[in-house]
Scaffold this active site. Sequence first.
Site, mmCIF file in Angstrom:
data_model
loop_
_atom_site.group_PDB
_atom_site.id
_atom_site.type_symbol
_atom_site.label_atom_id
_atom_site.label_comp_id
_atom_site.label_asym_id
_atom_site.label_seq_id
_atom_site.Cartn_x
_atom_site.Cartn_y
_atom_site.Cartn_z
ATOM 1 N N LYS A 178 26.258 40.137 44.120
ATOM 2 C CA LYS A 178 27.446 40.299 43.760
ATOM 3 C C LYS A 178 26.287 41.323 42.784
ATOM 4 C CE LYS A 178 31.569 39.776 40.726
ATOM 5 N NZ LYS A 178 32.059 38.426 40.290
ATOM 6 N N ASP A 202 32.685 44.454 34.835
ATOM 7 C CA ASP A 202 34.297 43.610 35.461
ATOM 8 C C ASP A 202 35.345 43.463 34.183
ATOM 9 O OD1 ASP A 202 36.380 42.230 35.987
ATOM 10 O OD2 ASP A 202 34.719 40.090 36.870
ATOM 11 N N LYS A 216 40.994 41.748 31.601
ATOM 12 C CA LYS A 216 41.074 40.570 31.142
ATOM 13 C C LYS A 216 40.958 40.883 28.865
ATOM 14 C CE LYS A 216 36.896 39.569 33.432
ATOM 15 N NZ LYS A 216 37.148 37.881 33.800
ATOM 16 N N ASP A 242 27.905 40.347 34.760
ATOM 17 C CA ASP A 242 28.836 40.220 36.157
ATOM 18 C C ASP A 242 27.927 40.760 37.497
ATOM 19 O OD1 ASP A 242 30.522 38.884 37.277
ATOM 20 O OD2 ASP A 242 32.610 40.528 36.878
ATOM 21 N N ASP A 249 41.522 40.986 39.346
ATOM 22 C CA ASP A 249 39.872 40.228 38.431
ATOM 23 C C ASP A 249 39.247 39.314 39.756
ATOM 24 O OD1 ASP A 249 38.084 39.937 36.617
ATOM 25 O OD2 ASP A 249 39.593 38.378 34.691
ATOM 26 N N GLU A 282 37.505 40.283 41.790
ATOM 27 C CA GLU A 282 37.107 41.163 42.715
ATOM 28 C C GLU A 282 36.069 40.942 43.743
ATOM 29 O OE1 GLU A 282 36.576 40.768 39.757
ATOM 30 O OE2 GLU A 282 34.285 40.665 39.146
ATOM 31 N N ARG A 337 34.406 37.954 45.125
ATOM 32 C CA ARG A 337 34.574 38.127 46.526
ATOM 33 C C ARG A 337 34.893 39.000 47.504
ATOM 34 N NH1 ARG A 337 39.293 33.293 44.370
ATOM 35 N NH2 ARG A 337 38.134 33.884 42.151
HETATM 36 N N1 BES Z 1 33.769 38.036 36.793
HETATM 37 C C1 BES Z 1 34.312 36.725 36.792
HETATM 38 C C2 BES Z 1 33.840 35.360 36.331
HETATM 39 C C3 BES Z 1 32.968 35.056 35.228
HETATM 40 C C4 BES Z 1 33.865 34.756 34.209
HETATM 41 C C5 BES Z 1 31.828 35.271 35.242
HETATM 42 C C6 BES Z 1 33.131 34.123 33.167
HETATM 43 C C7 BES Z 1 30.817 34.702 34.323
HETATM 44 C C8 BES Z 1 32.301 33.928 33.418
HETATM 45 C C9 BES Z 1 35.018 37.368 37.822
HETATM 46 O O1 BES Z 1 35.549 38.011 38.551
HETATM 47 C C10 BES Z 1 36.211 36.452 37.709
HETATM 48 O O2 BES Z 1 37.277 37.400 36.879
HETATM 49 N N2 BES Z 1 37.263 35.609 38.172
HETATM 50 C C11 BES Z 1 38.426 34.932 37.774
HETATM 51 C C12 BES Z 1 39.027 34.606 38.923
HETATM 52 C C13 BES Z 1 40.737 34.735 38.957
HETATM 53 C C14 BES Z 1 41.438 35.576 38.049
HETATM 54 C C15 BES Z 1 41.084 33.364 39.853
HETATM 55 C C16 BES Z 1 38.394 33.697 37.037
HETATM 56 O O3 BES Z 1 37.084 32.826 36.522
HETATM 57 O O4 BES Z 1 39.018 33.651 35.518
HETATM 58 ZN ZN ZN Z 2 33.081 39.160 38.009
HETATM 59 ZN ZN ZN Z 3 36.336 39.382 38.182
#
Ligand code: BES
Ligand code: ZN
Ligand code: ZN
Length: 475
Positions: free
Chosen positions: A243, A248, A255, A266, A325, A327, A329
């Site tokens: 990834k 992000d 966020k 990220d 968010d 993104e 996947r």
């Molecule tokens: N990049 C984030 C995941 C992340 C969060 C990595 C904190 C490292 C530290 C990912 O893209 C994300 O934002 N995921 C969301 C998914 C949700 C919207 C379903 C999450 O984990 O909150």
């Molecule tokens: Zn992310």
């Molecule tokens: Zn994200």
Amino acid sequence: MKIKIGSKDLGIIVIPCFQSSRGIDFFDKEKRKDIKEKSKEEANFYNFEAKKEETILLKVGNQKVFLVGLLENYNLEDVRRAYSIAFRKILSTKENSVLFEVPNEVEETVVSVYESISLSSYKFDKYLSKKEKLNIEISLDISKSFSKCLSFYSKVCENVKIARDLVNENSDVVVPKKLADIVVEFAKKNKLNSTVLDEKMIKKEGLNLIHAVGRGSLNPPRLIICEYLGDPKSKEKTALVGKGITFDTGGVNLKPSGFLEDMKMDMGGAATVYSVFKSCVETNIKKNILLVIPAAENALSGNSYKPGDIFTSYLGKTVEIGNTDAEGRLVLADAISYVSKKYSPTSIIDVATLTGACMVALGPTLIAMMGNNEVMKKGIFDSGEKTYERVWELPIYEEHRDLIKSRFADIKNIGGKFGGAITAGAFLEAFVPNGVNWVHLDIAGAATTSKESYYLSDFATGKGVRLLVDYLKNN
Ligand code: BES
Ligand code: ZN
Ligand code: ZN
């Protein structure tokens, strides 16, 4: 920083020791017998007991001796930790040469000592106006026969540091094009084939998920691919997919403060797979390996993709955006289907800072693993135990797949409140072709740390690199 093999007594000699019923004890009692006996007397005087990670700096005649405590039946992580403590303390003494004795000359012990010293020497100092220079001669008191082995691990450790640098660097510097330039330059230097799809080609090829995620940014997306055929006779080929979200923001599902500040990390999955791939090439591993990085910035602008919209993926499945968010996947799904079609890998390992839920499930340091192949999962689990880049498997069941069903599209990119790490894995699974072995590693927690600890420096850890190099080397 170079770590040499040598046996000459230098400014400081580091000697590992342990606590036994007889008091302070040494692993090799014969080597430097005189110095050890005198050190023991001296250390006793200062009530040093050789407890785990206990250290003391002594003067025996003219020789400085640094004792570090280990358990008599230590494991490899005990070794890494003890030597990192010794190394950091010695750096603060400003001594300019040090010789390390090792507890024994078994390869994995020697490698752990080497990794510990090498990785502890890392510091991200690019933006410090006052940089401290590491001016220290370091030798390991081991047989010359280890030189080939250490040359292998010195490359791996340097690549761990490159992964750390990429994650620690500003998101303004590490943009998708920068990741592409790095890979293309590496490919040229090593005469490997590489392909970079720019934003136009991404759109033209129908990589609509990568396009959607990247379209809101001034730094347009790239799909980066590089191929190394280390075993041309074999039909097996492993794709390492990382990834590469260079920042992000969350997109329209922005966020909040407190969740944005670390998001330059990220692209940690991309940094990991690049360093693993680089290590494999530089050490001529006999494997066919594909490096695949979908790189994009998940930005917020008037051109950002929006929740509720439906996009047709490269595979043809339609995807409803439940949350912009989620993104990672999306870009991974398109990258997985694209390389599966164009390069026919027999196995895929994807590495991603994919979900906050991974940390909710397993804590801040472990790597979550999902996948469809028991042999691969066992191999990666074992490498995790060995390298201490530990992984723990999460299941994907039918009830998890049900959570990402969409009302209007074939699949949705979020699964609701529960099991977030698993629903993310289930989403990726839907894009892995039948018959292809697949493992997903969620490094959201492991990629960074909130404080320096042992041989890890503050922020980027480079975790995943030693794990996968070990796995690919031994499986
Ligand atoms: N990049 C984030 C995941 C992340 C969060 C990595 C904190 C490292 C530290 C990912 O893209 C994300 O934002 N995921 C969301 C998914 C949700 C919207 C379903 C999450 O984990 O909150
Ligand atoms: Zn992310
Ligand atoms: Zn994200």
